[in-house]
Write a protein that holds these residues in place. Structure first.
Motif, PDB file in Angstrom:
ATOM      1  N   SER A  25       0.830  -1.201   0.000  1.00  0.00           N
ATOM      2  CA  SER A  25       0.000   0.000   0.000  1.00  0.00           C
ATOM      3  C   SER A  25       0.866   1.253   0.000  1.00  0.00           C
ATOM      4  O   SER A  25       0.586   2.217  -0.720  1.00  0.00           O
ATOM      5  N   GLN A  26       1.928   1.255   0.793  1.00  0.00           N
ATOM      6  CA  GLN A  26       2.835   2.406   0.847  1.00  0.00           C
ATOM      7  C   GLN A  26       3.519   2.614  -0.505  1.00  0.00           C
ATOM      8  O   GLN A  26       3.657   3.747  -0.966  1.00  0.00           O
ATOM      9  N   THR A  30       3.242   5.899  -3.020  1.00  0.00           N
ATOM     10  CA  THR A  30       4.423   6.595  -3.526  1.00  0.00           C
ATOM     11  C   THR A  30       4.383   6.698  -5.052  1.00  0.00           C
ATOM     12  O   THR A  30       4.656   7.760  -5.625  1.00  0.00           O
ATOM     13  N   VAL A  31       4.039   5.601  -5.707  1.00  0.00           N
ATOM     14  CA  VAL A  31       3.957   5.602  -7.168  1.00  0.00           C
ATOM     15  C   VAL A  31       2.884   6.579  -7.637  1.00  0.00           C
ATOM     16  O   VAL A  31       3.075   7.324  -8.606  1.00  0.00           O
ATOM     17  N   LYS A  32       1.748   6.598  -6.962  1.00  0.00           N
ATOM     18  CA  LYS A  32       0.661   7.513  -7.316  1.00  0.00           C
ATOM     19  C   LYS A  32       1.113   8.965  -7.167  1.00  0.00           C
ATOM     20  O   LYS A  32       0.833   9.810  -8.023  1.00  0.00           O
ATOM     21  N   GLN A  33       1.815   9.264  -6.073  1.00  0.00           N
ATOM     22  CA  GLN A  33       2.296  10.629  -5.856  1.00  0.00           C
ATOM     23  C   GLN A  33       3.292  11.031  -6.947  1.00  0.00           C
ATOM     24  O   GLN A  33       3.246  12.154  -7.451  1.00  0.00           O
ATOM     25  N   ASP A  37       1.927  14.063  -9.074  1.00  0.00           N
ATOM     26  CA  ASP A  37       2.514  15.326  -8.623  1.00  0.00           C
ATOM     27  C   ASP A  37       3.854  15.632  -9.293  1.00  0.00           C
ATOM     28  O   ASP A  37       4.056  16.715  -9.837  1.00  0.00           O
ATOM     29  N   PHE A  38       4.771  14.688  -9.240  1.00  0.00           N
ATOM     30  CA  PHE A  38       6.141  14.979  -9.643  1.00  0.00           C
ATOM     31  C   PHE A  38       6.350  14.976 -11.148  1.00  0.00           C
ATOM     32  O   PHE A  38       7.059  15.831 -11.680  1.00  0.00           O
ATOM     33  N   LEU A  39       5.765  14.035 -11.863  1.00  0.00           N
ATOM     34  CA  LEU A  39       5.982  13.971 -13.314  1.00  0.00           C
ATOM     35  C   LEU A  39       5.415  15.190 -14.050  1.00  0.00           C
ATOM     36  O   LEU A  39       6.085  15.731 -14.941  1.00  0.00           O
TER      37      LEU A  39
END
Length: 109
Positions: A25-26, A30-33, A37-39
């Protein structure tokens, strides 16, 4: 992440399965964020760097203009505004040549 899912399915101990699910889940968070957000920010920053080129600044409304110190307000304060450096060559009352530059200083024009 797929291997972690396989490990969860193979595990018999419920407490270890719970720990691995939390870890999965963590990782998903992280992948979703990163994706949400970052890409997009990275793409935006790359585009801005391409527009900027070798200049120190650019205007968002006129991407070719560079911020330069202007003295036009009633307080005579130097204000940074987007603009161009126009150089003209005259002979008698006639303009014989002109150039337009993005550099604020005259030394490199």
């Amino acid at each position: 992440m797929e291997t972690l899912t396989e490990e969860i399915e193979k595990e018999a101990n419920p407490s270890i399965r719970k720990e691995k699910r939390q870890e999965c889940s963590q990782l998903q968070k992280t992948v979703k964020q990163i994706r949400e957000d970052f890409l997009p920010l990275l793409a935006k920053y790359k585009e801005q760097n391409e527009i900027l080129g070798d200049r120190n600044s650019y205007s968002k409304t006129d991407k070719d203009a560079t911020f330069m110190r202007m003295k036009e307000d009633h307080m005579k304060n130097g204000q940074l505004k987007p603009g161009y450096n126009v150089q003209t060559g005259t002979e008698n009352p006639f303009i014989v040549f002109y150039t337009i530059h993005q550099r604020p200083a005259n030394t490199r024009c």
